[in-house]
Design a protein around this motif. Structure first.
Motif, PDB file in Angstrom:
ATOM      1  N   ASP A 152       0.878  -1.169   0.000  1.00  0.00           N
ATOM      2  CA  ASP A 152       0.000   0.000   0.000  1.00  0.00           C
ATOM      3  C   ASP A 152       0.923   1.229   0.000  1.00  0.00           C
ATOM      4  N   TRP A 153       1.064   1.854  -1.177  1.00  0.00           N
ATOM      5  CA  TRP A 153       2.076   2.907  -1.303  1.00  0.00           C
ATOM      6  C   TRP A 153       1.710   4.167  -0.531  1.00  0.00           C
ATOM      7  N   ILE A 169      13.205  -4.665   1.339  1.00  0.00           N
ATOM      8  CA  ILE A 169      12.166  -5.246   0.485  1.00  0.00           C
ATOM      9  C   ILE A 169      12.595  -6.639   0.022  1.00  0.00           C
ATOM     10  N   ASN A 170      11.643  -7.396  -0.466  1.00  0.00           N
ATOM     11  CA  ASN A 170      11.915  -8.775  -0.891  1.00  0.00           C
ATOM     12  C   ASN A 170      10.965  -9.145  -2.027  1.00  0.00           C
ATOM     13  N   SER A 171      11.523  -9.270  -3.225  1.00  0.00           N
ATOM     14  CA  SER A 171      10.736  -9.703  -4.384  1.00  0.00           C
ATOM     15  C   SER A 171      11.662 -10.509  -5.296  1.00  0.00           C
ATOM     16  N   PRO A 172      11.226 -11.684  -5.743  1.00  0.00           N
ATOM     17  CA  PRO A 172      10.054 -12.465  -5.372  1.00  0.00           C
ATOM     18  C   PRO A 172      10.006 -12.719  -3.865  1.00  0.00           C
ATOM     19  N   ASP A 184       5.496  -0.894  -8.897  1.00  0.00           N
ATOM     20  CA  ASP A 184       5.867  -0.859  -7.470  1.00  0.00           C
ATOM     21  C   ASP A 184       7.264  -0.258  -7.302  1.00  0.00           C
ATOM     22  N   PHE A 185       8.184  -0.706  -8.157  1.00  0.00           N
ATOM     23  CA  PHE A 185       9.550  -0.180  -8.050  1.00  0.00           C
ATOM     24  C   PHE A 185       9.595   1.308  -8.398  1.00  0.00           C
ATOM     25  N   SER A 217      14.452  -5.995 -10.707  1.00  0.00           N
ATOM     26  CA  SER A 217      15.502  -5.824  -9.692  1.00  0.00           C
ATOM     27  C   SER A 217      15.705  -4.363  -9.352  1.00  0.00           C
ATOM     28  N   CYS A 218      16.174  -4.099  -8.114  1.00  0.00           N
ATOM     29  CA  CYS A 218      16.600  -2.730  -7.769  1.00  0.00           C
ATOM     30  C   CYS A 218      17.866  -2.354  -8.545  1.00  0.00           C
TER      31      CYS A 218
END
Ligand code: PLP
Length: 385
Positions: A152-153, A169-172, A184-185, A217-218
């Motif tokens: 929720d930004w 943060i963690n993705s996946p 999102d990024f 990726s970041c």
């Protein structure tokens, strides 16, 4: 053994045995199929073991350079540049670590001062909060809402204060098997723009994304890459979680601080294993093929759950599958997984364990990084529940 003769003021008074240890132990006691802890039950390729033996016999058994052996740092920089388009300098912007957990801990220890705030997203991997608390940081928890677990930004924007030092943060994402989108990024980049906030991006499942989706990726794009410490794990990528080897990439200024801590809590990582991994990385299909490999396992496991009363949620990445069980029981998730292990012979993880307040959406996590025979046997038991 005599006991310690004085009271101990614990630095982590609320930390006990983790749910992963508890469930794996219970699975063993009950002879249950263990789909709880996140590790494969199959072996890596022989070639990887041959390369380790080769480098050991060739005499590479002494300390490696602090940041990692040059061929491995170079291979990592090449892979990251190929996949995400950012050129990290192998000498000053890539460090080999003793797994992702150490990398995450070291990043926090290097950059979080007492009183700093660190934003995390729940359900959250269990090592983040203790790492922050040990540095005297304040954990700011934002919850992802079930069943789609989107960030929720507006809540993130409201949580950022002048004391916010870091966002982890963690993705996946473990445990929800969701991915953050490019949007999102972009939101994260916009919210941190013009601040000194460091993003620690846990990307240990970077190669395990399904259905043609792309891992965002970041390290993709200069805005976030400039403020991010990106963490990955060879354990997850090459089926060798027990080797505990991972890496971080980050801009030089952040890496300089990271290495100040790394050199005193680890100094350097297993030399022959690093050299073997450098050889193994030369073939990009070994990481590029991982998504299809695990997608087949996901599909096999989900097909096996058909006809059961479990309701699988979407799994877009990682090697985890969440499932609702409210058609079976209204028990709390922890009680349910204990009973499932004892009575039905399949161990899973209750997702409430990833929330500090124990939020319980009646959802449990299965790990499908297993041989088809293991998954088939587990599904057969689960269809009888
Ligand atoms: C999200 C996440 N981060 C980090 C780790 C730890 O990785 P490593 O074994 O390389 O320390 C795991 C392992 O399960 C994980 O799921």
């Amino acid at each position: 053994m005599p006991s310690f003769p004085a009271p101990i003021e614990s630095r982590l008074p609320n930390v006990g045995t983790t749910i992963f240890t508890v469930m794996s132990r219970l699975a063993q006691e009950c002879g249950a199929i263990n789909l709880s802890q996140g590790f494969p039950d199959f072996n890596a390729e022989d070639l990887l073991f041959e390369r380790v033996a080769h480098w050991m016999r060739a005499g590479h058994n002494q300390y490696a350079p602090m940041g990692g052996v040059a061929p491995l740092r170079e291979a990592i920089a090449r892979k990251v540049a190929d996949l995400y388009g950012t050129a990290y300098d192998p000498d000053s912007e890539v460090t080999v670590t003793a797994g992702a957990t150490q990398a995450l801990f070291t990043a926090v220890a290097a950059l979080v001062h007492p009183g700093d705030e660190v934003i995390v997203f729940e359900p959250v991997y269990d090592s983040y909060a203790p790492a922050i608390e040990l540095q005297g940081g304040r954990v700011v928890r934002l919850q992802l809402a079930a069943p789609d677990y989107r960030p929720d930004w507006d809540a993130v924007a409201a949580a950022i204060t002048p004391r916010t030092r870091m966002i982890m943060i963690n993705s996946p994402h473990n445990p929800t098997a969701t991915l953050w989108s490019a949007d999102d990024f972009a939101r994260l980049a916009a919210l941190t723009h013009g601040t000194g906030i460091v993003v620690v991006s846990d990307e240990v499942y970077e190669h395990i994304v399904f259905d043609g989706r792309r891992h965002e990726s970041c390290a993709r794009g200069p805005e976030l890459a400039a403020r991010s410490i990106v963490v990955s794990s060879f354990g997850k990528t090459y089926h060798i979680t027990g080797w505990k080897v991972g890496y971080v990439v980050a801009p030089r200024e952040l890496m300089t601080e990271f290495r100040k801590v790394h050199q005193f809590n680890v100094f350097t990582v297993n030399t022959p294993v690093q050299l073997a991994l450098a050889d193994y990385m030369a073939d990009a299909s070994r990481h590029a093929g991982l998504a299809a490999f695990y997608q087949a396992k996901r599909d096999f496991f989900r097909a096996g759950l058909e006809g059961s009363r479990f309701e699988p949620l979407a799994s877009h990445g990682t090697y985890f599958q969440l499932a609702r069980y409210d058609r079976i029981s209204d028990e709390p998730d922890t009680a349910f997984v204990h009973r499932l292990t004892r009575e039905s012979g399949v161990a899973a993880i209750p997702v409430s364990a990833f929330f500090a307040d124990g939020r319980d959406d009646r959802v449990i996590r299965f790990c499908f990084a297993k041989n088809e025979a293991t998954l088939a046997a587990a599904c057969e038991r689960l269809r009888r529940v």
